[in-house]
Design an enzyme around this catalytic site. Sequence first.
Site, PDB file in Angstrom:
ATOM      1  N   GLU A  42       0.830  -1.207   0.000  1.00  0.00           N
ATOM      2  CA  GLU A  42       0.000   0.000   0.000  1.00  0.00           C
ATOM      3  C   GLU A  42       0.862   1.252   0.000  1.00  0.00           C
ATOM      4  O   GLU A  42       1.998   1.256   0.474  1.00  0.00           O
ATOM      5  CB  GLU A  42      -0.949   0.000   1.208  1.00  0.00           C
ATOM      6  CG  GLU A  42      -0.253   0.018   2.551  1.00  0.00           C
ATOM      7  CD  GLU A  42      -1.241   0.113   3.711  1.00  0.00           C
ATOM      8  OE1 GLU A  42      -2.181  -0.698   3.760  1.00  0.00           O
ATOM      9  OE2 GLU A  42      -1.049   0.998   4.568  1.00  0.00           O
ATOM     10  N   CYS A  77       3.655   8.406   0.627  1.00  0.00           N
ATOM     11  CA  CYS A  77       4.213   7.506   1.637  1.00  0.00           C
ATOM     12  C   CYS A  77       4.304   6.128   0.989  1.00  0.00           C
ATOM     13  O   CYS A  77       3.291   5.590   0.521  1.00  0.00           O
ATOM     14  CB  CYS A  77       3.274   7.469   2.850  1.00  0.00           C
ATOM     15  SG  CYS A  77       3.793   6.272   4.090  1.00  0.00           S
ATOM     16  N   CYS A  99       6.083  -4.633  15.692  1.00  0.00           N
ATOM     17  CA  CYS A  99       5.557  -3.562  16.554  1.00  0.00           C
ATOM     18  C   CYS A  99       4.065  -3.828  16.805  1.00  0.00           C
ATOM     19  O   CYS A  99       3.302  -4.039  15.857  1.00  0.00           O
ATOM     20  CB  CYS A  99       5.745  -2.196  15.894  1.00  0.00           C
ATOM     21  SG  CYS A  99       7.449  -1.867  15.438  1.00  0.00           S
ATOM     22  N   CYS A 148       1.012  -1.965  15.012  1.00  0.00           N
ATOM     23  CA  CYS A 148       1.110  -1.811  13.561  1.00  0.00           C
ATOM     24  C   CYS A 148       0.511  -3.006  12.822  1.00  0.00           C
ATOM     25  O   CYS A 148       0.857  -4.157  13.091  1.00  0.00           O
ATOM     26  CB  CYS A 148       2.571  -1.647  13.179  1.00  0.00           C
ATOM     27  SG  CYS A 148       2.828  -1.509  11.410  1.00  0.00           S
ATOM     28  N   GLU A 205      10.236  -2.168   7.224  1.00  0.00           N
ATOM     29  CA  GLU A 205      11.314  -1.442   7.881  1.00  0.00           C
ATOM     30  C   GLU A 205      12.384  -1.206   6.817  1.00  0.00           C
ATOM     31  O   GLU A 205      13.074  -2.146   6.391  1.00  0.00           O
ATOM     32  CB  GLU A 205      11.845  -2.292   9.058  1.00  0.00           C
ATOM     33  CG  GLU A 205      13.195  -1.885   9.609  1.00  0.00           C
ATOM     34  CD  GLU A 205      13.308  -0.418   9.991  1.00  0.00           C
ATOM     35  OE1 GLU A 205      12.564   0.037  10.865  1.00  0.00           O
ATOM     36  OE2 GLU A 205      14.167   0.280   9.389  1.00  0.00           O
ATOM     37  N   HIS A 232       8.211   6.029  20.426  1.00  0.00           N
ATOM     38  CA  HIS A 232       6.990   5.580  21.111  1.00  0.00           C
ATOM     39  C   HIS A 232       7.134   5.262  22.602  1.00  0.00           C
ATOM     40  O   HIS A 232       6.141   4.902  23.251  1.00  0.00           O
ATOM     41  CB  HIS A 232       6.331   4.394  20.396  1.00  0.00           C
ATOM     42  CG  HIS A 232       6.216   4.595  18.913  1.00  0.00           C
ATOM     43  ND1 HIS A 232       5.655   5.730  18.364  1.00  0.00           N
ATOM     44  CD2 HIS A 232       6.621   3.841  17.861  1.00  0.00           C
ATOM     45  CE1 HIS A 232       5.714   5.650  17.034  1.00  0.00           C
ATOM     46  NE2 HIS A 232       6.296   4.517  16.705  1.00  0.00           N
ATOM     47  N   CYS A 256      -1.426   1.972   9.360  1.00  0.00           N
ATOM     48  CA  CYS A 256      -0.469   1.557   8.348  1.00  0.00           C
ATOM     49  C   CYS A 256      -0.545   0.037   8.192  1.00  0.00           C
ATOM     50  O   CYS A 256      -0.442  -0.697   9.161  1.00  0.00           O
ATOM     51  CB  CYS A 256       0.927   1.974   8.809  1.00  0.00           C
ATOM     52  SG  CYS A 256       2.261   1.156   7.995  1.00  0.00           S
TER      53      CYS A 256
HETATM   54  S1  SF4 Z   1       6.135  -1.325   9.474  1.00  0.00           S
HETATM   55 FE1  SF4 Z   1       7.301  -0.025  10.913  1.00  0.00          FE
HETATM   56  S2  SF4 Z   1       5.913   0.224  12.649  1.00  0.00           S
HETATM   57 FE2  SF4 Z   1       5.145  -1.492  11.436  1.00  0.00          FE
HETATM   58  S3  SF4 Z   1       6.034  -3.351  12.380  1.00  0.00           S
HETATM   59 FE3  SF4 Z   1       7.387  -2.688  10.719  1.00  0.00          FE
HETATM   60  S4  SF4 Z   1       8.904  -1.370  11.712  1.00  0.00           S
HETATM   61 FE4  SF4 Z   1       7.184  -1.569  13.144  1.00  0.00          FE
END
Ligand code: SF4
Length: 355
Positions: free
Chosen positions: A94, A107, A118, A121, A162, A218, A335
């Site tokens: 996305e 983005c 995380c 997320c 990531e 965070h 996200c």
């Molecule tokens: S996309 Fe970013 S916020 Fe989501 S799990 Fe991966 S590192 Fe963490």
Amino acid sequence: MDQKADIKTLYYEELEALIKKCGLPAFRAGQIFRWFHNNLARDFDDLKNVGKETIGILKENAALYPLTIVRVLESKLDGTKKFAFALHDGNIIESVFMRYKHGNSVCISSQAGCRMGCRFCASTVNGLARNLTASEMLEQVYEIGRITGERISNVVIMGSGEPLDNYDNTIRFIRLISDSEGYNMSRRNITLSTCGLVPQIKKLADEDLPVTLAISLHAPNDELRKKTMPIAQKYSVADIRDACVYYFEKTGRRVTFEYSVIKDLNDGRETIDELARYLLPLHCHLNLISVNPIKERNYARVGDFSLAGIKKTLENKGINVTIRRRLGSDIDSSCGQLRLETMSEIKTQGKEGLS
Ligand code: SF4
């Protein structure tokens, strides 16, 4: 992938080497590079002034991996658009298009899924499917540019994945999109967001690429951070701070920190005071974000009033703070949520059923 070169991932010199290997004159490399990265040609047949014979040779020796739009959500409030794209192997990613006063921003995702885990997320719910190539990252920007007909002036690498876990492809993407012969995006308009992979942050500092580094923090201490971010088991907040100091020294770029405020978890007075103490020596910028609840987890948002209170507390202690504007709040989702929903609908209905 087959053995043909993924032509949009090639640096200018690499493309020139391929062109020569194919027996074509070297000047074609410049034309072809500009067609793909400046005129945003999608297919080989879009290369208008290079001749049919050259196009035939290119098709034999190189490949393109365009994205297919599977779904678009458009905000009625501000024109923000969320795209779910299918990659050539069926993976879904996305990307988000946002309009700001200072220009258009996209983005992008750097991986299909994510293995960082995380807890707030959605991107990580099914783990990592695979890394994206540099051309798949570029195509998110280029395809959105083609669809909207507008110039994209800013990129944030903050979607699924990531980016520093896909280090080489991310660096290649940044170098290609900022190439003066290509899209020529200013490196200062590129933001790379990481959960804090310390060795890669230091490596990035040595690349001579002055992009904006954003750290998903965070939590101001390891104990609290470990509750939502497994990466905190590996790298401490002190390690991250050292890496950020190094990044600033090497690039001269002020680091941005991201802080998703989660009700009753990281919004207490003591925690916010500790956050201020952590950030103060860094001359950084802090983005406060109200966490997006996802159905797979059980986190609640704080109200706008509390967010403003946290901002004021931090500002009184000398921290530079912005509350991140929530563009597209009517199509708001965490996200990775659009990707998850699209994947699950494809599974149940088949791709044809979606639009
Ligand atoms: S996309 Fe970013 S916020 Fe989501 S799990 Fe991966 S590192 Fe963490």
